[in-house]
Design an enzyme around this catalytic site. Structure first.
Site, mmCIF file in Angstrom:
data_model
loop_
_atom_site.group_PDB
_atom_site.id
_atom_site.type_symbol
_atom_site.label_atom_id
_atom_site.label_comp_id
_atom_site.label_asym_id
_atom_site.label_seq_id
_atom_site.Cartn_x
_atom_site.Cartn_y
_atom_site.Cartn_z
ATOM 1 N N CYS A 118 0.007 4.082 2.601
ATOM 2 C CA CYS A 118 0.234 3.551 3.942
ATOM 3 C C CYS A 118 1.834 4.049 4.247
ATOM 4 O O CYS A 118 1.930 4.513 5.290
ATOM 5 C CB CYS A 118 0.204 2.149 4.037
ATOM 6 S SG CYS A 118 -1.376 1.573 3.836
ATOM 7 N N CYS A 126 0.676 -1.057 -0.073
ATOM 8 C CA CYS A 126 0.049 -0.190 -0.010
ATOM 9 C C CYS A 126 0.489 1.252 0.022
ATOM 10 O O CYS A 126 1.477 1.844 1.112
ATOM 11 C CB CYS A 126 -0.959 -0.026 1.414
ATOM 12 S SG CYS A 126 -1.813 1.695 1.582
#
Length: 334
Positions: free
Chosen positions: A89, A86
């Site tokens: 993230c 991700c």
């Protein structure tokens, strides 16, 4: 993406229930008992202090009750649901770690790798990452999903600390800044010399991102690429910063409504795909644009194809989802 702000009315309601009252009483009793034992033993009040590194932990399903639920009676625990693949993230997690260290014991950050903890992800009803929750006195509070400017995240965490103290009687844990030989959050590697000619520019881009200066971050990455067009870190950072800049002022509900009502409108689908990716819905973003390429032609099709290639840069060429989407795109085009 704008965060889903914590519902303060919900927090106040939780504070009124029996569980919150018991948690407050238990926290006060624990502090009083610790003070009494300290006075009897003659030990300094800081005997139970933790090092700054203990404020950021990795948590899994097996240790969730001990590391999160039980600790939430002493300190608000912020849950960061993330994954290695991700990219948003990777922007949010370092910011949360820094703000947690700055809070100096009034917050604890527990990081949950969703790939290794699918059950926790399901229990929290998470549809996309990054997703951030808090646990206070055993009560779960949704904070926000996706990436947001630092000032908004900082305000949300300050609000969480205030609620924990005023409504639950939870004041956090004591931190010993000298436990690791330096101030909280100061890594020893900071004194090392830069390893490459573009380290200063890349660091400037990261600092700009942390400050919410997306335009500054974009320019810093472009400055690197002007001299080194193949710089992988700069290409990835530029794609991420440009994505965040595009979604920053979007109205998610309006964008998704427009996309649902106009499935062949390239602009509507491109905007929705940006939101999908910023929210961690990688396959949804790629699939949306591949489908739009299928039903468009000419300049419209080319605009969608170009945006899809830009989104590939955000995730990285080595990601298997990028490879799958490239294959799907090739089938549609040829």
């Amino acid at each position: 993406m704008q965060p889903r702000n914590m519902s303060m009315s919900g927090v106040v309601d939780l504070a009124a229930v029996k569980a919150a009252g018991e948690a407050k009483a238990k926290a006060e009793q624990a502090r009083a008992e610790a003070a009494r034992q300290s006075a009897q033993s003659g030990a300094p009040a800081s005997a139970g202090a933790v090092p700054p590194s203990a404020l950021v932990i990795d948590v899994d399903e097996a240790g969730f009750e001990r590391d999160v639920l039980q600790l939430s009676a002493e300190v608000p625990v912020v849950l960061d649901f993330w994954a290695e693949w991700c990219e948003p993230c990777k922007q949010l997690s370092p910011l949360l770690e820094r703000l947690t260290l700055e809070a100096n014991g009034r917050l604890l950050l527990a990081k949950v790798d969703v790939d290794s903890n699918q059950m926790l992800m399901q229990q929290f009803g998470i549809q996309g990452i990054p997703a951030v929750f808090a646990v206070v006195a055993g009560q779960v509070l949704p904070l926000f999903q996706g990436v947001a400017p630092e000032q908004e995240i900082r305000a949300t965490l300050a609000q969480l600390i205030q609620v924990a103290e005023e409504r639950f009687g939870i004041i956090g844990i004591e931190v010993d800044p000298n436990a690791e030989g330096g101030p909280a959050g100061a890594p020893a590697a900071e004194a090392e010399a830069p390893e490459g000619p573009y380290d200063a520019l890349l660091e400037a881009a990261v600092v700009a991102l942390d400050a919410g200066d997306l335009g500054g971050a974009v320019q810093a990455y472009k400055n690197v690429l002007a001299d080194d067009p193949a710089n992988t870190e700069a290409k990835l950072g530029l794609a991420q910063a440009e994505l965040l800049a595009r979604v920053k002022d979007m109205n998610p509900q309006a964008v998704r409504t427009a996309a649902a009502e106009n499935p062949k409108d390239p602009a509507a689908q491109i905007a929705a795909a940006d939101l999908d990716l910023a929210g961690g819905h990688v396959e949804d973003a790629f699939g949306r644009l591949v489908d739009t390429v299928r039903v468009t032609a000419g300049a419209d099709r080319d605009a969608v194809r170009v945006r899809l290639l830009e989104l590939f840069e955000v995730i990285g060429a080595d990601d298997p989802r990028v490879a799958a989407a490239r294959t799907a795109l090739a089938r549609v085009l040829f």
